[in-house]
Design a protein around this motif. Structure first.
Motif, short mmCIF file in Angstrom:
data_model
loop_
_atom_site.label_atom_id
_atom_site.label_comp_id
_atom_site.label_asym_id
_atom_site.label_seq_id
_atom_site.Cartn_x
_atom_site.Cartn_y
_atom_site.Cartn_z
N HIS A 121 78.53 65.53 36.62
CA HIS A 121 79.42 65.90 35.51
C HIS A 121 80.49 66.88 36.00
O HIS A 121 81.69 66.69 35.76
CB HIS A 121 78.60 66.53 34.38
CG HIS A 121 79.32 66.61 33.08
ND1 HIS A 121 78.68 66.51 31.87
CD2 HIS A 121 80.64 66.80 32.78
CE1 HIS A 121 79.57 66.62 30.89
NE2 HIS A 121 80.77 66.81 31.41
N TRP A 167 83.21 65.22 38.23
CA TRP A 167 84.29 64.53 37.55
C TRP A 167 85.32 65.52 37.01
O TRP A 167 86.53 65.27 37.07
CB TRP A 167 83.75 63.67 36.40
CG TRP A 167 83.28 62.33 36.88
CD1 TRP A 167 81.99 61.89 36.97
CD2 TRP A 167 84.11 61.27 37.37
NE1 TRP A 167 81.96 60.61 37.48
CE2 TRP A 167 83.25 60.21 37.73
CE3 TRP A 167 85.49 61.12 37.54
CZ2 TRP A 167 83.73 59.00 38.24
CZ3 TRP A 167 85.97 59.93 38.06
CH2 TRP A 167 85.10 58.89 38.40
N LEU A 215 89.17 65.31 38.37
CA LEU A 215 90.26 65.15 37.41
C LEU A 215 91.13 66.40 37.33
O LEU A 215 92.35 66.32 37.20
CB LEU A 215 89.69 64.81 36.03
CG LEU A 215 89.06 63.42 35.89
CD1 LEU A 215 88.26 63.31 34.60
CD2 LEU A 215 90.12 62.33 35.96
N CYS A 221 85.56 65.35 29.51
CA CYS A 221 84.51 65.80 30.42
C CYS A 221 84.17 67.28 30.19
O CYS A 221 83.00 67.67 30.23
CB CYS A 221 84.94 65.60 31.87
SG CYS A 221 84.93 63.88 32.42
#
Length: 296
Positions: free
Chosen positions: A33, A36, A40, A61
């Motif tokens: 998690h 990501w 990003l 996210c």
């Protein structure tokens, strides 16, 4: 059978297996998690091609770290108590939800789920009209409410029916710390640290409506009864949503047996699936039904 009878039917060995916590499982999910978010966030920070398109996925996210914060309230994502506490406080800052206050608020919600007189979640009414629904999903009332909450707590006005007196000083000082940290973040943005705005502030604002939509499905349209298999919804969805939400779409299962950590919820679901009474085949179906039932 209701959720209490169901739990009693489970073999003791099965209960032990279901409630076994794991630092390894928790850290693996947290790494994925967080990975990501990092990928990003870096994509946005360096201004890569079409970086603006990454703002909403980044925000989703980040705001879905709320589901991890929620899990730390139950001390289930990790075996180590200190790890649960540290991760919970970090998530609290990132998603702008006071940690200690939320712990007692949420435990009261579990104790009085969907009880109109005692569930603190119902102090904020569910949308009734189509206009209410749109306003709710926009997340604008959420931001207003959480800002008022933190400001009120920082001033020392922390009393709540579900909050024990011994926790009140912690709630007050956490609110003050949060205000100080957010003021520092704004100051840093104004002095040239623009990436904080682009990689956290704006994405969180853009992602919050998706979290509002997700959370509405947990108990929306469910009856005000004591059985957790009725008053809480399990939503059948895809792996991406289950990943982001730490398996909390299995929400009736979570309410039926809160001691079960996120990585064991699919197993609990396989045992409890015949008992579920409030379910939806995806979030599109739920919201279509919700909107069709609102007053124009």
């Amino acid at each position: 059978m209701d959720h209490k009878e169901f739990v009693k039917t489970l073999d003791p060995d099965v209960r032990t297996e279901l409630t076994t916590k794991s630092d390894r499982a928790g850290l693996k999910r947290l790494s994925a998690h967080g990975g990501w978010i990092l990928v990003l966030g870096c994509y946005v920070a360096v201004g890569a091609p079409f970086w603006g398109l990454a703002l909403i996925p980044l925000g989703i996210c980040i705001v879905f770290l709320f589901t991890l914060l929620h899990e730390t309230v139950h001390s289930t994502p990790f075996q180590a108590a200190r790890l649960n506490a540290v991760v919970g406080h970090v998530c609290s800052i990132l998603v702008i939800v006071p940690n200690t206050w939320f712990r007692y608020f949420h435990l009261a919600h579990h104790k009085h789920t969907n009880d109109p007189l005692n569930d603190p979640e119902l102090e904020t009414p569910k949308p009734i009209t189509t206009q209410d629904y749109i306003w709710h999903i926009s997340a604008l009332p959420y931001w207003a409410n959480v800002a008022k909450l933190i400001w009120r707590q920082a001033k020392g006005d922390v009393a709540a029916p579900y909050l024990p007196e011994r926790a009140e000083p912690s709630v007050m000082w956490q609110a003050r710390l949060m205000i100080a940290l957010y003021a520092l973040a704004v100051l840093l943005v104004l002095t040239g640290w623009g990436w904080i705005f682009w990689c956290w502030m704006l994405p969180v604002a853009l992602g919050q409506p998706f979290l509002r939509a997700y959370l509405l499905a947990e108990h929306g349209l469910c009856p005000p009864v004591a059985n957790m298999f009725e008053n809480t919804r399990t939503t059948f969805t895809n792996r991406v949503v289950r990943f982001l939400a730490w398996n909390m779409p299995y929400h009736a299962e979570h309410h039926a047996y809160p001691a079960v950590p996120f990585h064991k919820l699919p197993e609990l679901h396989s045992l409890a699936s015949d008992q579920l009474q409030s379910t939806s085949d995806g979030y599109v179906q739920f919201h279509s039904e919700y909107i069709s039932g609102t007053k124009r």
